[in-house]
Write a protein that holds these residues in place. Structure first.
Motif, PDB file in Angstrom:
ATOM      1  N   ILE A  58     -33.690 -33.654  18.361  1.00 30.62           N
ATOM      2  CA  ILE A  58     -34.950 -33.741  17.800  1.00 30.62           C
ATOM      3  C   ILE A  58     -35.360 -32.382  18.249  1.00 30.62           C
ATOM      4  O   ILE A  58     -35.518 -32.132  19.308  1.00 30.62           O
ATOM      5  CB  ILE A  58     -36.000 -34.754  18.425  1.00 30.62           C
ATOM      6  CG1 ILE A  58     -35.327 -36.170  18.229  1.00 30.62           C
ATOM      7  CG2 ILE A  58     -37.307 -34.563  17.755  1.00 30.62           C
ATOM      8  CD1 ILE A  58     -36.208 -37.270  18.904  1.00 30.62           C
ATOM      9  N   GLU A  59     -36.022 -31.653  17.284  1.00 27.64           N
ATOM     10  CA  GLU A  59     -36.622 -30.282  17.683  1.00 27.64           C
ATOM     11  C   GLU A  59     -38.208 -30.710  17.663  1.00 27.64           C
ATOM     12  O   GLU A  59     -38.780 -30.079  18.565  1.00 27.64           O
ATOM     13  CB  GLU A  59     -36.356 -29.377  16.438  1.00 27.64           C
ATOM     14  CG  GLU A  59     -36.887 -27.863  16.902  1.00 27.64           C
ATOM     15  CD  GLU A  59     -36.535 -27.059  15.826  1.00 27.64           C
ATOM     16  OE1 GLU A  59     -35.238 -26.684  15.749  1.00 27.64           O
ATOM     17  OE2 GLU A  59     -37.311 -26.326  15.044  1.00 27.64           O
ATOM     18  N   ALA A  60     -38.680 -31.384  16.762  1.00 31.20           N
ATOM     19  CA  ALA A  60     -40.020 -31.664  17.087  1.00 31.20           C
ATOM     20  C   ALA A  60     -40.373 -32.902  16.135  1.00 31.20           C
ATOM     21  O   ALA A  60     -39.807 -33.288  15.215  1.00 31.20           O
ATOM     22  CB  ALA A  60     -40.894 -30.530  16.246  1.00 31.20           C
ATOM     23  N   VAL A  61     -41.627 -33.810  16.509  1.00 33.38           N
ATOM     24  CA  VAL A  61     -41.973 -34.909  16.082  1.00 33.38           C
ATOM     25  C   VAL A  61     -43.458 -34.676  15.473  1.00 33.38           C
ATOM     26  O   VAL A  61     -44.523 -34.224  16.102  1.00 33.38           O
ATOM     27  CB  VAL A  61     -41.987 -36.026  16.669  1.00 33.38           C
ATOM     28  CG1 VAL A  61     -42.538 -37.310  16.210  1.00 33.38           C
ATOM     29  CG2 VAL A  61     -40.849 -36.311  17.228  1.00 33.38           C
ATOM     30  N   GLY A 106     -44.395 -41.789  19.979  1.00 35.49           N
ATOM     31  CA  GLY A 106     -43.623 -42.113  21.488  1.00 35.49           C
ATOM     32  C   GLY A 106     -42.348 -41.343  21.150  1.00 35.49           C
ATOM     33  O   GLY A 106     -41.555 -41.124  22.152  1.00 35.49           O
ATOM     34  N   LEU A 107     -41.787 -41.119  19.668  1.00 34.00           N
ATOM     35  CA  LEU A 107     -40.485 -40.454  19.676  1.00 34.00           C
ATOM     36  C   LEU A 107     -40.265 -39.100  20.317  1.00 34.00           C
ATOM     37  O   LEU A 107     -39.104 -39.084  20.628  1.00 34.00           O
ATOM     38  CB  LEU A 107     -40.052 -40.477  18.248  1.00 34.00           C
ATOM     39  CG  LEU A 107     -38.536 -40.382  17.734  1.00 34.00           C
ATOM     40  CD1 LEU A 107     -37.750 -41.474  18.131  1.00 34.00           C
ATOM     41  CD2 LEU A 107     -38.652 -40.030  16.145  1.00 34.00           C
ATOM     42  N   GLU A 108     -41.611 -38.517  20.362  1.00 33.66           N
ATOM     43  CA  GLU A 108     -41.281 -37.233  21.020  1.00 33.66           C
ATOM     44  C   GLU A 108     -40.748 -36.877  22.505  1.00 33.66           C
ATOM     45  O   GLU A 108     -40.501 -36.203  23.271  1.00 33.66           O
ATOM     46  CB  GLU A 108     -42.685 -36.354  20.919  1.00 33.66           C
ATOM     47  CG  GLU A 108     -43.706 -36.686  21.771  1.00 33.66           C
ATOM     48  CD  GLU A 108     -44.514 -38.305  21.309  1.00 33.66           C
ATOM     49  OE1 GLU A 108     -44.190 -38.729  20.534  1.00 33.66           O
ATOM     50  OE2 GLU A 108     -45.147 -38.679  22.185  1.00 33.66           O
ATOM     51  N   SER A 125     -34.890 -36.524  23.606  1.00 31.48           N
ATOM     52  CA  SER A 125     -34.183 -35.365  22.901  1.00 31.48           C
ATOM     53  C   SER A 125     -33.402 -35.529  21.652  1.00 31.48           C
ATOM     54  O   SER A 125     -33.173 -34.832  20.842  1.00 31.48           O
ATOM     55  CB  SER A 125     -33.525 -34.744  23.823  1.00 31.48           C
ATOM     56  OG  SER A 125     -32.490 -35.496  24.326  1.00 31.48           O
ATOM     57  N   HIS A 126     -32.938 -36.733  21.455  1.00 35.34           N
ATOM     58  CA  HIS A 126     -32.014 -37.023  20.323  1.00 35.34           C
ATOM     59  C   HIS A 126     -32.209 -38.598  19.637  1.00 35.34           C
ATOM     60  O   HIS A 126     -32.881 -39.409  20.415  1.00 35.34           O
ATOM     61  CB  HIS A 126     -30.563 -37.185  21.038  1.00 35.34           C
ATOM     62  CG  HIS A 126     -30.035 -36.053  21.524  1.00 35.34           C
ATOM     63  ND1 HIS A 126     -30.268 -35.338  22.538  1.00 35.34           N
ATOM     64  CD2 HIS A 126     -29.106 -35.071  20.818  1.00 35.34           C
ATOM     65  CE1 HIS A 126     -29.669 -34.104  22.752  1.00 35.34           C
ATOM     66  NE2 HIS A 126     -28.924 -33.919  21.412  1.00 35.34           N
ATOM     67  N   ILE A 127     -31.834 -38.632  18.368  1.00 37.35           N
ATOM     68  CA  ILE A 127     -31.901 -39.902  17.634  1.00 37.35           C
ATOM     69  C   ILE A 127     -30.833 -40.296  17.058  1.00 37.35           C
ATOM     70  O   ILE A 127     -30.002 -39.377  16.614  1.00 37.35           O
ATOM     71  CB  ILE A 127     -33.081 -39.726  16.665  1.00 37.35           C
ATOM     72  CG1 ILE A 127     -33.069 -38.500  15.820  1.00 37.35           C
ATOM     73  CG2 ILE A 127     -34.423 -40.107  17.235  1.00 37.35           C
ATOM     74  CD1 ILE A 127     -34.249 -38.445  14.904  1.00 37.35           C
ATOM     75  N   ILE A 148     -35.296 -32.149  12.914  1.00 36.88           N
ATOM     76  CA  ILE A 148     -34.155 -32.102  13.720  1.00 36.88           C
ATOM     77  C   ILE A 148     -32.880 -31.088  13.732  1.00 36.88           C
ATOM     78  O   ILE A 148     -33.165 -30.248  12.957  1.00 36.88           O
ATOM     79  CB  ILE A 148     -33.136 -33.509  13.225  1.00 36.88           C
ATOM     80  CG1 ILE A 148     -32.888 -33.416  11.580  1.00 36.88           C
ATOM     81  CG2 ILE A 148     -34.051 -34.603  13.136  1.00 36.88           C
ATOM     82  CD1 ILE A 148     -32.063 -34.430  10.950  1.00 36.88           C
ATOM     83  N   ARG A 149     -31.978 -31.121  14.357  1.00 42.51           N
ATOM     84  CA  ARG A 149     -31.005 -30.149  14.233  1.00 42.51           C
ATOM     85  C   ARG A 149     -29.593 -30.672  14.256  1.00 42.51           C
ATOM     86  O   ARG A 149     -29.193 -31.612  14.946  1.00 42.51           O
ATOM     87  CB  ARG A 149     -30.989 -29.181  15.709  1.00 42.51           C
ATOM     88  CG  ARG A 149     -31.959 -28.124  15.497  1.00 42.51           C
ATOM     89  CD  ARG A 149     -31.959 -26.976  16.381  1.00 42.51           C
ATOM     90  NE  ARG A 149     -32.976 -26.086  15.862  1.00 42.51           N
ATOM     91  CZ  ARG A 149     -32.935 -25.345  14.993  1.00 42.51           C
ATOM     92  NH1 ARG A 149     -31.834 -25.222  14.316  1.00 42.51           N
ATOM     93  NH2 ARG A 149     -33.825 -24.399  14.688  1.00 42.51           N
ATOM     94  N   GLY A 150     -28.560 -30.109  13.689  1.00 45.04           N
ATOM     95  CA  GLY A 150     -27.121 -30.267  13.694  1.00 45.04           C
ATOM     96  C   GLY A 150     -26.554 -31.541  12.887  1.00 45.04           C
ATOM     97  O   GLY A 150     -25.638 -32.135  13.394  1.00 45.04           O
ATOM     98  N   MET A 151     -27.518 -31.768  11.980  1.00 42.41           N
ATOM     99  CA  MET A 151     -27.031 -33.116  11.387  1.00 42.41           C
ATOM    100  C   MET A 151     -25.877 -32.661  10.433  1.00 42.41           C
ATOM    101  O   MET A 151     -25.555 -31.568  10.051  1.00 42.41           O
ATOM    102  CB  MET A 151     -28.111 -33.661  10.436  1.00 42.41           C
ATOM    103  CG  MET A 151     -28.592 -32.716   9.422  1.00 42.41           C
ATOM    104  SD  MET A 151     -29.730 -31.475  10.102  1.00 42.41           S
ATOM    105  CE  MET A 151     -29.356 -30.024   9.265  1.00 42.41           C
TER     106      MET A 151
END
Ligand code: SAM
Length: 238
Positions: free
Chosen positions: A108-111, A51-53, A56-58, A122-125
């Motif tokens: 999130i880029e992909a789950v 369900g996380l997909e 868009s963000h976490i 992920i991106r931008g961490m």
């Protein structure tokens, strides 16, 4: 009853940031950088991520694991204030804090629940490679975004500087395999735009040659006339 609780990381975050120096000071400043959260044994059942997909963000909660042994202090000197003035640690995002917990919102880029172990791309961490992940939660815009919030000393993103490449450095980057170094040139640009030098040097002239580690590469640059110029890109410890 004891007042202590133990916490077990649920995963580890792999990032291009091989050392603390030059990691962006907050998330979202270097969107070109991709990270991979690999779920740890005991938390690697794909059902945990189901369900996380849809998001868009976490929110990531993580440990500033490289600082834990150095403990914490009641006051710190934030880079935003030029590294001189002191404020309370709980009025800051300092990494030297009670319990050593960090939190960042990332895209999130992909789950990928079918990989073993399951992964979140992920991106931008703003996380060091190998950072232990304590928790993952969906970012919920209606509750988590407060456009009128006061940002204290950090109301706006810091001003960026321009970035140039010496011809030889650029040629070398272009010869490197994209599969091993995805977005390398853009990551370098976005990292150096933040002027990662120590706070007291920010925006000032400086003759020093700096080196940062991204992936397994040493990247050297100097700061001149308001601009960061990348001089060389070489395998680590060359
Ligand atoms: N956004 C997070 C927060 O507010 O909790 C982190 C902010 S903190 C100022 C960001 C800095 O933490 C990075 O620039 C890097 O120097 C440092 N850092 C990232 N991962 C770390 C780790 N695993 N251990 C120690 N320091 C880390």
């Amino acid at each position: 009853m004891s007042n202590s609780y133990s916490i077990e990381p649920i995963g580890v975050c792999r990032t291009p940031y091989a050392q603390k120096f030059a990691i962006p000071r907050q998330p979202g400043l270097v969107p070109a950088a991709q990270g991979i959260i690999e779920m740890a044994p005991g938390f690697d059942n794909p059902d945990l991520l189901r369900g996380l997909e849809q998001y868009s963000h976490i929110w990531l909660t993580f440990l500033f694991h490289q600082n834990l042994e150095q403990g914490w202090r009641p006051t710190i000197r934030p880079p935003r204030l030029g590294g001189n003035a002191r404020i309370g640690v709980l009025a800051s995002r300092s990494t030297f804090r009670p319990n050593g917990l960090g939190q960042s919102v990332v895209e999130i880029e992909a789950v990928d629940i079918d990989s073993r172990p399951p992964r979140v791309i992920i991106r931008g961490m703003d996380l060091l490679d190998g950072t232990p992940i304590i928790d993952i939660k969906p970012y919920i815009p209606y509750a988590d975004s407060i456009p009128k919030a006061r940002g204290g000393m950090a109301q706006k993103a810091p001003q960026t500087i321009s970035v140039e490449f010496a011809k030889a450095a650029l040629q070398l980057i272009q010869q490197l395999p994209v599969s091993k170094y995805p977005n390398l040139q853009q990551i370098i640009v976005e990292v150096l735009q933040q002027d990662p030098r120590p706070a007291y040097k920010a925006k000032r002239q400086d003759d020093k040659r700096y080196t940062m580690q991204l992936f397994d590469l040493d990247i050297s640059w100097h700061f001149n006339d308001g601009c960061a110029k990348v001089e060389s890109v070489a395998p680590l410890n060359n």
